[in-house]
Design a protein around this motif. Structure first.
Motif, mmCIF file in Angstrom:
data_model
loop_
_atom_site.group_PDB
_atom_site.id
_atom_site.type_symbol
_atom_site.label_atom_id
_atom_site.label_comp_id
_atom_site.label_asym_id
_atom_site.label_seq_id
_atom_site.Cartn_x
_atom_site.Cartn_y
_atom_site.Cartn_z
ATOM 1 N N ILE A 1 94.826 65.967 104.151
ATOM 2 C CA ILE A 1 95.733 67.075 103.858
ATOM 3 C C ILE A 1 97.180 66.600 103.858
ATOM 4 C CG2 ILE A 1 96.628 69.250 104.790
ATOM 5 C CD1 ILE A 1 93.758 69.894 105.637
ATOM 6 N N LEU A 2 97.514 65.635 104.699
ATOM 7 C CA LEU A 2 98.906 65.173 104.760
ATOM 8 C C LEU A 2 99.358 64.538 103.440
ATOM 9 C CD1 LEU A 2 99.105 63.825 108.407
ATOM 10 C CD2 LEU A 2 99.954 65.996 107.485
ATOM 11 N N GLU B 1 92.668 85.805 97.001
ATOM 12 C CA GLU B 1 93.719 85.736 98.006
ATOM 13 C C GLU B 1 94.238 84.311 97.986
ATOM 14 O OE1 GLU B 1 94.212 86.263 102.818
ATOM 15 O OE2 GLU B 1 92.361 85.465 101.987
ATOM 16 N N CYS B 2 95.547 84.149 97.936
ATOM 17 C CA CYS B 2 96.149 82.822 97.885
ATOM 18 C C CYS B 2 96.835 82.537 99.214
ATOM 19 C CB CYS B 2 97.145 82.764 96.724
ATOM 20 S SG CYS B 2 97.752 81.104 96.401
ATOM 21 N N LYS B 3 96.430 81.470 99.852
ATOM 22 C CA LYS B 3 96.989 81.092 101.150
ATOM 23 C C LYS B 3 98.020 79.978 100.985
ATOM 24 C CE LYS B 3 92.813 82.229 103.712
ATOM 25 N NZ LYS B 3 93.304 83.471 104.227
ATOM 26 N N SER B 4 98.985 79.958 101.887
ATOM 27 C CA SER B 4 99.910 78.832 101.953
ATOM 28 C C SER B 4 99.246 77.743 102.791
ATOM 29 C CB SER B 4 101.241 79.283 102.577
ATOM 30 O OG SER B 4 101.067 79.561 103.959
ATOM 31 N N GLY B 5 100.001 76.740 103.187
ATOM 32 C CA GLY B 5 99.432 75.751 104.087
ATOM 33 C C GLY B 5 99.704 74.310 103.732
ATOM 34 N N TYR B 6 100.404 74.064 102.619
ATOM 35 C CA TYR B 6 100.676 72.684 102.242
ATOM 36 C C TYR B 6 102.163 72.348 102.277
ATOM 37 C CZ TYR B 6 95.813 72.196 100.875
ATOM 38 O OH TYR B 6 94.452 72.144 100.883
ATOM 39 N N VAL C 1 98.894 69.475 111.711
ATOM 40 C CA VAL C 1 100.186 69.131 112.329
ATOM 41 C C VAL C 1 100.888 68.127 111.411
ATOM 42 C CG1 VAL C 1 101.320 68.119 114.337
ATOM 43 C CG2 VAL C 1 99.300 69.573 114.642
ATOM 44 N N PRO C 2 102.111 68.454 110.942
ATOM 45 C CA PRO C 2 102.806 67.557 110.013
ATOM 46 C C PRO C 2 103.355 66.314 110.724
ATOM 47 C CG PRO C 2 104.194 69.437 110.526
ATOM 48 C CD PRO C 2 102.880 69.673 111.209
ATOM 49 N N ARG D 1 93.322 64.588 95.404
ATOM 50 C CA ARG D 1 92.654 63.705 96.352
ATOM 51 C C ARG D 1 91.226 63.397 95.910
ATOM 52 N NH1 ARG D 1 93.569 67.508 101.185
ATOM 53 N NH2 ARG D 1 91.788 66.403 101.987
ATOM 54 N N SER D 2 91.029 63.220 94.614
ATOM 55 C CA SER D 2 89.676 62.984 94.113
ATOM 56 C C SER D 2 89.096 61.669 94.637
ATOM 57 C CB SER D 2 89.654 63.011 92.586
ATOM 58 O OG SER D 2 90.499 62.008 92.059
#
Length: 193
Positions: free
Chosen positions: A95-96, A130-135, A164-165, A77-78
């Motif tokens: 983010i979507l 720490e690696c988070k999910s979320g996508y 919210v997707p 998303r540059s």
């Protein structure tokens, strides 16, 4: 007597430790034994070790820790970032956009991007992250992201409430129910392909 399985790093110009807060030792050395720092101090007082590495007068400091990294994703998303930096109003998908690209990407594409980002972090001195999910934002996609992240770090955290997707547009409470319920239930442990 040498410490078994040990490596002496000598000729350290400045060694930064976390002893008593923040300490810098000049003309220093350290001993690593079985992957753990076993001794630090002035080079003249260093114990013998099985092998020796010459730091050539360089500085040695503890690795950086990143406690919030989202590394399992596809897309970029540059253009959005550049627009924001130029003061233009936010109009892109945010983010979507990343969610859609991540969902569409194969495990191999996600894994390659993940490993590239990890190599970049390690190359810049981040040694623990720490690696988070979320996508993914579906049960299956969040589980997939967590499984991929666990390939590179034991520090993995579920963060399914990133946004919210689109399939829950107008039904925020329905998505919250999914996040609080099925997304938190243990998932079958199948390795990503």
């Amino acid at each position: 007597m040498a410490l078994p399985g040990s490596t002496l790093i000598t000729r350290i110009g400045e060694l930064v430790t976390n002893d008593d807060g923040w300490t810098a030792i000049t003309d220093a050395a350290l001993v690593i034994e079985d992957g753990t720092v076993a001794w630090t101090g002035p080079a003249a007082q260093a114990p013998a070790a099985d092998s020796v590495v010459d730091a050539g007068g360089r500085a040695v400091l503890p690795g950086f820790v990143d406690s919030h990294a989202h590394l399992v994703f596809a897309g970029e998303r540059s253009a959005e970032f550049a627009a924001r930096m130029a003061g233009r109003p936010y109009q892109a998908g945010g983010i979507l956009t990343t969610v859609a690209a991540t969902r569409a990407a194969s495990d191999d594409v996600l894994r390659a991007n993940l490993r590239r980002l990890v190599a970049e972090m390690l190359g810049q001195g981040t040694t623990t992250f720490e690696c988070k999910s979320g996508y993914g934002l579906t049960v299956a996609d969040e589980a997939r992201g967590l499984a991929l992240a666990a390939e590179v770090t034991p520090e993995v955290t579920y963060l399914g409430a990133h946004v919210v997707p689109p399939e829950f547009a107008g039904d925020v409470s329905g998505y919250v129910d999914l996040v609080r319920g099925p997304m938190l239930e243990p998932q079958p442990t199948t390795a990503p392909t």
